[in-house]
Design a protein around this motif. Structure first.
Motif, PDB file in Angstrom:
ATOM      1  N   ASP A 174       0.813  -1.224   0.000  1.00 40.16           N
ATOM      2  CA  ASP A 174       0.000   0.000   0.000  1.00 40.16           C
ATOM      3  C   ASP A 174       0.843   1.269   0.000  1.00 40.16           C
ATOM      4  N   GLU A 230      -0.606   4.080  -2.172  1.00 38.45           N
ATOM      5  CA  GLU A 230      -1.872   4.582  -1.619  1.00 38.45           C
ATOM      6  C   GLU A 230      -1.637   5.361  -0.338  1.00 38.45           C
ATOM      7  N   HIS A 266      -8.198  -5.495  -1.965  1.00 33.94           N
ATOM      8  CA  HIS A 266      -9.025  -4.505  -2.654  1.00 33.94           C
ATOM      9  C   HIS A 266     -10.127  -5.143  -3.500  1.00 33.94           C
ATOM     10  N   ARG A 275     -12.237  -1.109   5.608  1.00 34.88           N
ATOM     11  CA  ARG A 275     -12.187  -0.685   4.209  1.00 34.88           C
ATOM     12  C   ARG A 275     -12.650   0.757   4.024  1.00 34.88           C
TER      13      ARG A 275
END
Length: 400
Positions: free
Chosen positions: A57, A60, A122, A209
């Motif tokens: 990640d 992100e 994801h 999430r």
């Protein structure tokens, strides 16, 4: 060092040992060498997942969480990936010391962790993958405890006993490391507890999430309902046992292999006792010797000394088990419930992250309740002792 503690989210580590202890309780055994190996393997694989998660990640996080160790430049991506690989290898090596069945479960757990971090996170399968990982972690503890062998290796002229198969009940002789805590059961007996823990993990992952952007009200409400249902299921399973029946199957006062239960309505009479033959001279047999109407007098043992154990003066462990189970289940609801309700009322990123942190910490009392329900209140108390440590460390290092 601070950067690595943030990368590994060390405050969440305290939610790991309870998996193995609950698994050991589910198979009717006290924690032993296999349980310790399972805890070590679980900790390594858990931290491997943390490092791999941040590596996967990193782009992100550069947008949503620039303060994380990799985006901030405090840890390089290659170092995080190398740590994930080394910890995975260490976890599998520890599991291998507990036997081939434990290694097989640990391999599945490691594969699930890597698949989640690299791809499934994801996708819609993300929460299910994380739930499967937590369930496998509990099954790892059950398998390692039930099948670990007495010898870590072999020496000249010695051969270590072969571990039992995954679905088989191991012997209770000296070749088994863990001391039997009642009737030993197959590792598959831990499956119900694993599913309960997996269901809780599914809910926590579903909420997580939305922790970066927030905005979800329905998910926290659904997870709150699931949390309440899980707590009710844990309590209801224990309350369905008949009065006087031990929490762990196999502890009833019956002969091995006998199905006679004095409190069971379908067994009005006890099974016939075998003929012991003619009594030896001097043997007391009331039914064979009418001239012995009373048993030989027992010697006077005197007044008990101070501190002597008297069953009538102390509550027994079975009597305390329902109280502990209720307390642990209540702690589970108190830890997970209010943050979820707050996130549902105000689905902002900070409150959603707090709900995720509460869900992670709530795993500890849930593990304690599962161990206690299986007849191991001592393991439940040991797990609950981790709560203040987790709470204290969470103030310094976020578990999310």
């Amino acid at each position: 060092m601070r950067a690595w503690t943030e990368l590994f989210r060390v405050s969440a580590l305290f939610s790991v040992p309870g998996d193995a202890l609950a698994g050991a309780a589910a198979v009717g055994r006290s924690p032993g060498r296999g349980t310790a190996l399972a805890i070590g393997a679980s900790l390594c694989l858990y931290e491997a997942g943390m490092a791999l998660n941040d590596w996967a990640d990193r782009e992100e996080d550069a947008v949503d969480r620039p303060h994380r160790p990799i985006p901030s430049g405090r840890i390089s991506p290659s170092a995080a990936l190398g740590a994930a690989g080394a910890l995975t290898a260490a976890g599998l090596a520890l599991a291998a010391r507990a036997g081939r069945p434990a290694l097989a479960v640990a391999t599945g757990l490691a594969a699930t962790v890597w698949a989640y971090d690299l791809h499934l996170k994801h996708t819609k399968a993300g929460p299910a993958a994380m739930a499967a990982a937590r369930s496998l972690d509990l099954l790892l503890g059950a398998t390692a405890t039930a099948t670990a062998t007495a010898y870590a290796g072999t020496g000249p002229g010695l051969r270590a006993p072969r571990p039992t198969r995954l679905g088989a009940v191991p012997p209770t002789g000296p070749d088994n490391v863990a001391r039997a805590a009642g009737a030993a059961r197959s590792p598959l007996a831990a499956l119900p507890a694993a599913l309960v823990l997996g269901a809780h993990t599914y809910g926590v992952t579903a909420v997580s999430r939305h922790e970066a952007q927030g905005g979800s009200t329905a998910v926290p409400l659904a997870v709150l309902a699931t949390t309440t249902a899980l707590a009710a299921a844990v309590l209801a399973t224990h309350q369905r046992q008949r009065p006087g029946e031990p929490a762990t199957p196999g502890l009833a006062a019956t002969a091995p292999g006998s199905s006679y239960r004095p409190d069971h309505p379908h067994h009005p009479t006890a099974p016939a006792m075998p003929d012991l033959g003619a009594p030896q001279p001097g043997t007391y047999r009331p039914s064979h010797h009418p001239h012995h109407p009373t048993a030989p007098a027992m010697p006077d043992l005197g007044t008990p000394q101070p501190g002597t154990y008297r069953p009538s003066h102390h509550a027994t462990a079975p009597a305390l088990t329902p109280l502990l189970l209720t307390a642990f289940t209540g702690a589970y609801l108190r830890t997970a419930g209010p943050p979820l309700l707050h996130a549902a009322l105000n689905p902002s990123p900070p409150l959603t992250q707090r709900a995720v942190g509460g869900g992670i910490r709530a795993m500890i009392p849930l593990q304690a309740a599962l161990a206690t329900r299986a007849g191991a209140p001592g393991s439940g108390l040991a797990v609950m002792a981790l709560v203040p440590l987790a709470r204290s460390l969470a103030r310094k290092v976020s578990p999310t």
